[in-house]
Design an enzyme around this catalytic site. Structure first.
Site, PDB file in Angstrom:
ATOM      1  N   GLY A  63      21.893 -11.253  -7.925  1.00  0.00           N
ATOM      2  CA  GLY A  63      22.944 -10.924  -8.894  1.00  0.00           C
ATOM      3  C   GLY A  63      22.981  -9.484  -9.352  1.00  0.00           C
ATOM      4  O   GLY A  63      23.901  -9.112 -10.093  1.00  0.00           O
ATOM      5  N   LEU A  64      22.028  -8.657  -8.931  1.00  0.00           N
ATOM      6  CA  LEU A  64      22.042  -7.265  -9.397  1.00  0.00           C
ATOM      7  C   LEU A  64      22.660  -6.312  -8.380  1.00  0.00           C
ATOM      8  O   LEU A  64      22.537  -5.101  -8.500  1.00  0.00           O
ATOM      9  CB  LEU A  64      20.616  -6.806  -9.738  1.00  0.00           C
ATOM     10  CG  LEU A  64      19.962  -7.550 -10.901  1.00  0.00           C
ATOM     11  CD1 LEU A  64      18.607  -6.927 -11.222  1.00  0.00           C
ATOM     12  CD2 LEU A  64      20.848  -7.555 -12.139  1.00  0.00           C
ATOM     13  N   ILE A  89      15.495 -10.001  -7.435  1.00  0.00           N
ATOM     14  CA  ILE A  89      14.092  -9.590  -7.333  1.00  0.00           C
ATOM     15  C   ILE A  89      13.894  -8.192  -7.895  1.00  0.00           C
ATOM     16  O   ILE A  89      12.815  -7.648  -7.847  1.00  0.00           O
ATOM     17  CB  ILE A  89      13.601  -9.631  -5.869  1.00  0.00           C
ATOM     18  CG1 ILE A  89      14.545  -8.818  -4.973  1.00  0.00           C
ATOM     19  CG2 ILE A  89      13.500 -11.063  -5.381  1.00  0.00           C
ATOM     20  CD1 ILE A  89      14.047  -8.667  -3.546  1.00  0.00           C
ATOM     21  N   TYR A 195      23.819  -9.119  10.324  1.00  0.00           N
ATOM     22  CA  TYR A 195      24.575  -9.525   9.129  1.00  0.00           C
ATOM     23  C   TYR A 195      25.676 -10.528   9.506  1.00  0.00           C
ATOM     24  O   TYR A 195      25.786 -11.604   8.925  1.00  0.00           O
ATOM     25  CB  TYR A 195      25.172  -8.272   8.495  1.00  0.00           C
ATOM     26  CG  TYR A 195      26.024  -8.493   7.269  1.00  0.00           C
ATOM     27  CD1 TYR A 195      25.515  -9.089   6.115  1.00  0.00           C
ATOM     28  CD2 TYR A 195      27.358  -8.064   7.253  1.00  0.00           C
ATOM     29  CE1 TYR A 195      26.304  -9.251   4.982  1.00  0.00           C
ATOM     30  CE2 TYR A 195      28.145  -8.211   6.118  1.00  0.00           C
ATOM     31  CZ  TYR A 195      27.617  -8.807   4.993  1.00  0.00           C
ATOM     32  OH  TYR A 195      28.407  -8.969   3.871  1.00  0.00           O
TER      33      TYR A 195
HETATM   34  N1  LIG Z   1      30.232  -5.919  -1.377  1.00  0.00           N
HETATM   35  C1  LIG Z   1      31.016  -6.205  -0.351  1.00  0.00           C
HETATM   36  O1  LIG Z   1      31.851  -5.387   0.082  1.00  0.00           O
HETATM   37  C2  LIG Z   1      30.924  -7.552   0.290  1.00  0.00           C
HETATM   38  C3  LIG Z   1      29.949  -8.458  -0.053  1.00  0.00           C
HETATM   39  N2  LIG Z   1      29.886  -9.676   0.577  1.00  0.00           N
HETATM   40  C4  LIG Z   1      28.835 -10.609   0.235  1.00  0.00           C
HETATM   41  O2  LIG Z   1      28.759 -10.791  -1.162  1.00  0.00           O
HETATM   42  C5  LIG Z   1      27.387 -10.954  -1.552  1.00  0.00           C
HETATM   43  C6  LIG Z   1      27.050  -9.950  -2.621  1.00  0.00           C
HETATM   44  O3  LIG Z   1      27.303  -8.676  -2.106  1.00  0.00           O
HETATM   45  P1  LIG Z   1      26.815  -7.351  -2.848  1.00  0.00           P
HETATM   46  O4  LIG Z   1      26.649  -7.591  -4.291  1.00  0.00           O
HETATM   47  O5  LIG Z   1      27.720  -6.280  -2.376  1.00  0.00           O
HETATM   48  O6  LIG Z   1      25.402  -7.139  -2.150  1.00  0.00           O
HETATM   49  P2  LIG Z   1      24.251  -6.091  -2.569  1.00  0.00           P
HETATM   50  O7  LIG Z   1      23.576  -5.672  -1.326  1.00  0.00           O
HETATM   51  O8  LIG Z   1      24.806  -5.057  -3.464  1.00  0.00           O
HETATM   52  O9  LIG Z   1      23.281  -7.018  -3.429  1.00  0.00           O
HETATM   53  C7  LIG Z   1      22.476  -7.991  -2.825  1.00  0.00           C
HETATM   54  C8  LIG Z   1      21.365  -8.340  -3.782  1.00  0.00           C
HETATM   55  O10 LIG Z   1      20.491  -9.259  -3.121  1.00  0.00           O
HETATM   56  C9  LIG Z   1      19.211  -9.003  -3.621  1.00  0.00           C
HETATM   57  N3  LIG Z   1      18.175  -9.531  -2.737  1.00  0.00           N
HETATM   58  C10 LIG Z   1      17.692  -9.013  -1.592  1.00  0.00           C
HETATM   59  N4  LIG Z   1      16.679  -9.762  -1.132  1.00  0.00           N
HETATM   60  C11 LIG Z   1      16.509 -10.783  -2.007  1.00  0.00           C
HETATM   61  C12 LIG Z   1      15.626 -11.875  -2.097  1.00  0.00           C
HETATM   62  N5  LIG Z   1      14.663 -12.067  -1.190  1.00  0.00           N
HETATM   63  N6  LIG Z   1      15.748 -12.723  -3.139  1.00  0.00           N
HETATM   64  C13 LIG Z   1      16.704 -12.542  -4.070  1.00  0.00           C
HETATM   65  N7  LIG Z   1      17.572 -11.508  -4.049  1.00  0.00           N
HETATM   66  C14 LIG Z   1      17.467 -10.642  -3.023  1.00  0.00           C
HETATM   67  C15 LIG Z   1      19.125  -7.475  -3.737  1.00  0.00           C
HETATM   68  O11 LIG Z   1      18.101  -7.087  -4.638  1.00  0.00           O
HETATM   69  C16 LIG Z   1      20.512  -7.136  -4.222  1.00  0.00           C
HETATM   70  O12 LIG Z   1      20.571  -6.979  -5.619  1.00  0.00           O
HETATM   71  C17 LIG Z   1      26.549 -10.786  -0.286  1.00  0.00           C
HETATM   72  O13 LIG Z   1      26.212 -12.057   0.203  1.00  0.00           O
HETATM   73  C18 LIG Z   1      27.484 -10.082   0.671  1.00  0.00           C
HETATM   74  O14 LIG Z   1      27.213 -10.426   1.993  1.00  0.00           O
HETATM   75  C19 LIG Z   1      30.756 -10.033   1.558  1.00  0.00           C
HETATM   76  C20 LIG Z   1      31.724  -9.158   1.949  1.00  0.00           C
HETATM   77  C21 LIG Z   1      31.943  -7.886   1.312  1.00  0.00           C
HETATM   78  C1  LIG Z   2      32.384  -6.023   4.347  1.00  0.00           C
HETATM   79  C2  LIG Z   2      30.987  -6.352   4.024  1.00  0.00           C
HETATM   80  O1  LIG Z   2      30.550  -7.443   4.252  1.00  0.00           O
HETATM   81  C3  LIG Z   2      30.100  -5.307   3.457  1.00  0.00           C
HETATM   82  N1  LIG Z   2      30.760  -4.490   2.479  1.00  0.00           N
HETATM   83  C4  LIG Z   2      29.581  -4.421   4.560  1.00  0.00           C
HETATM   84  O2  LIG Z   2      30.268  -3.416   4.842  1.00  0.00           O
HETATM   85  O3  LIG Z   2      28.555  -4.753   5.160  1.00  0.00           O
END
Ligand SMILES: NC(=O)C1=CN([C@@H]2O[C@H](COP(=O)(O)OP(=O)(O)OC[C@H]3O[C@@H](n4cnc5c(N)ncnc54)[C@H](O)[C@@H]3O)[C@@H](O)[C@H]2O)C=CC1
Ligand SMILES: CC(=O)[C@H](N)C(=O)O
Length: 393
Positions: A63-64, A89, A195
């Site tokens: 969530g961070l 984490i 990914y």
């Molecule tokens: N931001 C984007 O543009 C997009 C995001 N998503 C999906 O949305 C979700 C959230 O994305 P974001 O917030 O951008 O990702 P992010 O990479 O910013 O955050 C992911 C979080 O997962 C945590 N993490 C890593 N290993 C961990 C573990 N072992 N246990 C618990 N937490 C752990 C990290 O500390 C981090 O805070 C992801 O599943 C991503 O694939 C999908 C498409 C686009």
């Molecule tokens: C589109 C996504 O899933 C993410 N922002 C990435 O670029 O890896």
């Protein structure tokens, strides 16, 4: 011309391990008491672990990152502050820690995750933990552990405890052999990143658990997300966030994708709105369990031109990162989300430019001490350099 309605804060953390939990390398032994295999195969498709009149009790994993804090804010507004637990984490910033319940949770620690779900009587789980596309390629074993083993833990716990489970997928779940313009929900998916492979796996496993064990699994394929007050986590679409920071901070932006690389994008408010909407949708409305959602689509060149309308001094150069470019070239250019629009009424709010400003949306201080004035409309309209707001100090 695609437009962004908000401006982001802080610098990008592309490939930065701390932002992605890359320090975690141990996969703990699983302690399953009740296997999903023991769930009756004729279990209801609908998760009814909470009374419909009650608020769900929510856990957000990972969530961070870029999206989780905003999601928690939205859900807390809807369901009450104490009904939404943010977990990660990493150590939360003060304002996040004080904004509502936060708990340490490593999704690779099955027993701990299960304990959290049981002790807090969780009914809805939003599984955001992941390594994104670029950082995933930089550390494949860790991406495999977090994105695949972690997902297995979450699926088993969700099935065991009748949770409603949301797992985001991505445009990255498609590959070079998928139709790219537009990309429909159902087509060939042969991504070439760990990914993407892990996200296709998540889609299929979630749907399998749904049909096999009755798990109430819901999944949206997000485009690249643009946010104002959170940092991207190491993806291919991060440039579209970084440009705003650089425009404000240095007036110079070096793009790591080619100028004509078209990708689907979405403003974070739309993304989070869609996430809540699909979770609240009646099960009968969902003809599928994994949906594309779409809003806009633009190239770096188009975005740069738009930003330059407001920051004319912005200098944009291109220094292509081969890894990211290869990834982007294999992803959709436009996303077909007609099924989401038909089934549960998905509609984005932030889109191509419209000329009228509706209202001031948000003020966000950048690291350099300048303030971005963000306007509420389908266009990025104003950026001004101001003194730091005391409320952010
Ligand atoms: N931001 C984007 O543009 C997009 C995001 N998503 C999906 O949305 C979700 C959230 O994305 P974001 O917030 O951008 O990702 P992010 O990479 O910013 O955050 C992911 C979080 O997962 C945590 N993490 C890593 N290993 C961990 C573990 N072992 N246990 C618990 N937490 C752990 C990290 O500390 C981090 O805070 C992801 O599943 C991503 O694939 C999908 C498409 C686009
Ligand atoms: C589109 C996504 O899933 C993410 N922002 C990435 O670029 O890896």
């Amino acid at each position: 011309m695609p437009i962004v309605k908000n401006v982001s804060r802080a610098v990008s953390q592309l490939l930065q391990s701390s932002g992605c939990g890359c320090g975690i390398s141990i996969v703990p032994v699983r302690c399953i008491g009740v296997s999903p295999r023991q769930v009756a195969s004729d279990a209801s498709f609908h998760s009814v672990s909470f009374s419909e009149s009650d608020h769900p009790r929510v856990l957000i994993t990972g969530g961070l990152g870029q999206l989780g804090v905003g999601l928690a804010k939205l859900l807390r507004k809807r369901f009450g502050k104490n009904n939404v637990i943010l977990s990660d984490i990493r150590k939360p910033a003060d304002h996040v820690f004080h904004s509502g319940p936060f708990i340490y949770s490593d999704i690779l620690d099955y027993k701990n995750l299960r304990e959290i779900v049981v002790n807090n009587r969780i009914t809805w789980l939003f599984h955001y933990s992941a390594l994104l596309s670029a950082v995933g390629e930089a550390n494949v074993p860790l991406a495999r552990a977090v994105n695949i083993t972690g997902l297995h833990n979450v699926l088993d716990i969700a099935a065991e405890h009748n949770l409603r489970l949301f797992v985001p997928s991505t445009i990255g779940a498609f590959g070079p052999t998928s139709p790219r313009d537009p990309t429909p929900d159902l087509c060939i998916q042969r991504p070439r990143t760990i990914y993407g492979v892990s996200k296709v796996h998540a889609e299929l496993m979630g749907e399998y658990y749904h049909y096999r064990y009755g798990l109430d699994f819901r999944c949206l394929r997000y485009p690249g997300i643009i946010s104002a007050d959170s940092q991207p986590g190491g993806g291919t679409t991060d440039y579209a966030v970084q440009i705003f920071h650089d425009a404000m901070k240095t007036g110079k932006f070096q793009c790591n994708l080619k100028p004509d690389t078209r990708l689907p994008m979405m403003y974070i408010d739309d993304c989070l709105k869609a996430t809540l909407e699909v979770m609240e949708a009646p099960a009968e409305a969902l003809s599928m369990r994994t949906y594309n959602i779409s809003a806009m689509s633009f190239t770096p060149e188009e975005l740069a031109q738009e930003v330059q309308k407001h920051v004319p001094e912005l200098q944009v150069t291109y220094n292509v990162d081969e890894v990211r470019q290869a990834i982007a070239d294999s992803w959709p250019m436009n996303f077909d989300d007609s099924n989401a629009r038909r089934d549960w009424g998905w509609k984005h709010d932030y889109d191509l430019p419209e000329q009228e400003i509706q209202e001031l949306l948000h003020i966000s201080r950048l690291q350099a001490g300048v303030v971005a004035i963000l306007v509420r409309n389908q266009t990025l309209r104003g950026i001004q350099r101001l003194k730091p707001s005391p409320s952010y100090s």
